[in-house]
Design an enzyme around this catalytic site. Structure first.
Site, mmCIF file in Angstrom:
data_model
loop_
_atom_site.group_PDB
_atom_site.id
_atom_site.type_symbol
_atom_site.label_atom_id
_atom_site.label_comp_id
_atom_site.label_asym_id
_atom_site.label_seq_id
_atom_site.Cartn_x
_atom_site.Cartn_y
_atom_site.Cartn_z
ATOM 1 N N ASP A 1 4.694 -7.454 -52.897
ATOM 2 C CA ASP A 1 3.266 -7.845 -53.101
ATOM 3 C C ASP A 1 2.952 -9.090 -52.103
ATOM 4 O OD1 ASP A 1 0.908 -8.152 -54.579
ATOM 5 O OD2 ASP A 1 1.628 -10.149 -54.759
ATOM 6 N N GLU B 1 2.627 -4.759 -49.257
ATOM 7 C CA GLU B 1 1.277 -4.995 -48.874
ATOM 8 C C GLU B 1 1.344 -5.719 -47.207
ATOM 9 O OE1 GLU B 1 -1.732 -5.333 -52.392
ATOM 10 O OE2 GLU B 1 -0.195 -7.085 -52.258
#
Ligand code: CA
Length: 619
Positions: free
Chosen positions: A303, A332
């Protein structure tokens, strides 16, 4: 934001975050805490003073068999289970001393990871509760064990995905484990104990062993079905600062601050961790290794990877390579705010070439298809709006350098960011933002259902014929919707749950997804896995119209049994003629159907492509 760079001293090799070492005759505790702190550990009813083993390393030993007892570290009066608890009480409040061997389900010793080359991976992103809560005959709706049930395994196998990416499944804070009889929902991006499974997905959060065993049973069942398990890891921030186990054991060590002395907020959640600090880096490395070794996890999705520094991401890659280079890593490649170290040091998409063996989500391809993340009402290629063709081509090419892709025209990247196509995650939707059907409804006013289905299938055809690693949100294969909710992180089940009746209602959609995935798997041309091969075999064809992208995978690409494969994506509301090399071709995709055995024949130097459809032919 002004930058504050913390000098990176080498990681202290001698230290490991094994805070609790159990043996039948004694349990040894160890904690990373400030040198001037007062440290105790409360074991059951007994309080033990901790002694300084080294500058910042504290220890205490509890004699006798402590199995099953709770423990808490107390640092300057602040209690916590430490940062590396492996078993906890309900809601993760206290640590529990367990013999991990006893948590293993039957046959666990024989459980093997499911590793395949990165270019063969097909990721299905799922939330435990979304997936099974509304399944009528589920025995364990919303639980880890749902993924051990035959209906679930059969569905995944039938669809053909070979990796599940489970949304946060470590112990998080936003679901109260003492009230599981009430409906509660959260994605779980609010870590509490990073190295313990979440209790809300277990059948008994009060029994510290249950969540561990059931998590392993889930992994075991998926592995037996040939499906890899990818964990969503959220090391970039904690739910808050004051109550975090990091802060309670070593105040301010694990977080970044700005030059002005404020907590930096690159996560958009009020804080950001400091991966460049040796012990935070070491924590991340040991945590992923623990999940691999103890739970047999096959891959990790980071993340907000753009909050972590490049050096840490590469250090994790190097450590996982020692276990198995096939453990997949992606993340990400962005942050959710300015970070307190410069962007050029961070795990951003633009820096992914400095992180070999790690992939980043392609927002370029996603937004080229559905429209910009900043405005749900705006469409792009799928809405028939010209200008995104080059971005889509870049996505088809896996974001690698390609002589026919002009990266100056690509929406968010002005140069090819990937060294290899397996460094790009190809997708059109994920848990974040609207799901695909909602986005199509929102960006194409008045869209009718037949048009919605056509565009849905067209979008996924681009994704699953991309040279990147394909990724889909669970339920898209059943034409899922979230009633237009953009950020459903705490929406009720009625928004997030998958409606399984759709499998009948929209069987055509499911079959298309299934056949599309099957075609990708059966044809190496669609997943060459090598930038040189992509440049050699992938040729884009000239088209006369906007919102048409056509390309050829030529000359038995990747040893494919098909010679030349032509894929044409037409997002226009009318049929478009496209010139192709003259020849006799088998049609395998048209009219919202896919059949590798053939749907017809074309013998021509041009083809008419149906409105809002994909055509795939080969010779
Ligand atoms: Ca929890």
């Amino acid at each position: 934001m002004a930058a504050l760079i913390v000098a990176c001293e080498p990681v202290k090799e001698s230290f490991s975050f094994d805070e609790v070492t159990y043996s039948p005759n004694q349990t040894v505790f160890k904690l990373f805490a400030p040198s001037d702190a007062t440290c105790q550990v409360v074991v059951g009813e007994d309080t033990l003073q901790m002694e300084q083993l080294a500058d910042t390393i504290w220890t205490a030993t509890a004699k006798g068999n402590q199995k099953g007892k709770t423990y808490e570290f107390v640092v300057n009066g602040q209690s916590s289970p430490g940062v590396f608890a492996k078993a906890v009480t309900v809601n993760g409040q206290k640590g529990v001393i367990v013999d991990m061997e006893e948590t293993n389900p039957k046959g666990w010793e024989a459980d093997k990871p499911v590793h395949r080359p990165f270019n063969d991976i097909i990721v299905y992103e799922m939330h435990h509760r979304d997936f099974s809560i509304a399944k009528e005959d589920a025995k364990y709706p919303g639980k880890y064990l749902a993924l051990t049930e035959l209906w679930a395994i059969d569905h995944l196998k039938e669809l053909g995905v070979n990796a599940v990416h489970i949304l946060p499944s470590y112990d998080y804070g936003s679901v109260d484990e003492t009230r599981l009889n009430e409906p509660q929902y959260n994605w779980g991006y609010d870590p509490v104990n990073y190295n313990v499974p979440e209790g809300g997905y277990s059948t008994d959060p009060y029994n510290p062993m249950t969540r561990i065993t059931e998590f392993k049973q889930m992994v075991q069942a998926l592995h037996q079905a040939g499906i890899a398990v990818i964990l969503d890891v959220v090391y970039n921030h904690t739910y808050n600062i004051d109550n975090s186990n990091f802060q309670k054991t070593y105040p301010d060590y694990y977080y970044r601050k700005t030059a002005e002395g404020y907590y930096s907020n690159g996560s958009g959640c009020g804080n950001e961790t400091a991966s460049e600090k040796p012990m935070m880096r070491k924590f991340m490395i040991e945590s992923v290794k623990y999940w691999v070794n103890e739970y047999h996890i096959d891959g990790f999705r980071f993340d907000l990877m753009g909050v972590h520094d490049i050096e840490t991401m590469n250090a994790i890659r190097a450590e996982l390579n020692k276990i198995d280079p096939a453990i997949f890593m992606y993340g990400e490649g962005w942050s959710a705010g300015g970070c307190a170290i410069p962007n050029e040091l961070l795990g951003m998409k633009a820096n992914i070439r400095q992180m070999p063996g790690i992939a980043a989500f392609s927002d370029d391809m996603r937004d080229a298809l559905r429209g910009p993340f900043s405005d749900d009402t705006k469409g792009a290629f799928l809405a028939g709006i010209p200008g995104m063709e080059e971005s889509l081509k870049a996505g088809i090419a896996g974001m690698v350098e390609h002589p026919q892709v002009d990266y100056t025209k690509v929406n968010y990247s002005d140069e090819p960011y990937a060294l290899e196509p397996t460094q790009m995650m190809a997708y059109v939707s994920c848990h974040d933002d609207m799901c695909l059907t909602d986005r199509l409804r929102s960006s194409i006013p008045g869209i009718k259902e037949d048009e919605l289905i056509k565009l849905d299938l067209l979008a996924q055809t681009a994704v699953f014929t991309s040279q990147g690693v394909p990724f889909m949100l669970s339920g898209e294969e059943l034409l899922r919707d979230k009633k237009g909710v953009h950020n459903s992180y705490e929406s009720p089940d009625s928004i997030n749950q998958i409606n399984w009746e759709h499998k009948q209602t929209y069987s055509q959609v499911f079959n298309y997804y299934k056949n599309l995935i099957g075609m990708r798997k059966n044809h190496p041309a669609f997943h060459l896995g090598d930038a040189e091969l992509v440049r050699k075999h992938l040729e884009f064809l000239d088209t006369d119209d906007d919102c048409v992208v056509a390309y050829m995978l030529k000359n038995h690409a990747g040893g494919d049994e098909w010679n030349d494969i032509i894929v044409i994506l037409n997002a226009n509301r009318d049929a478009k003629m496209v010139n192709i090399p003259k020849g006799r071709y088998q049609v395998v995709c048209c009219d919202e159907q896919i059949n590798e055995n053939g749907l017809g024949e074309v013998n021509s130097d041009r083809v008419l492509v149906d409105p809002q459809s994909a055509l795939i032919i080969h010779n």
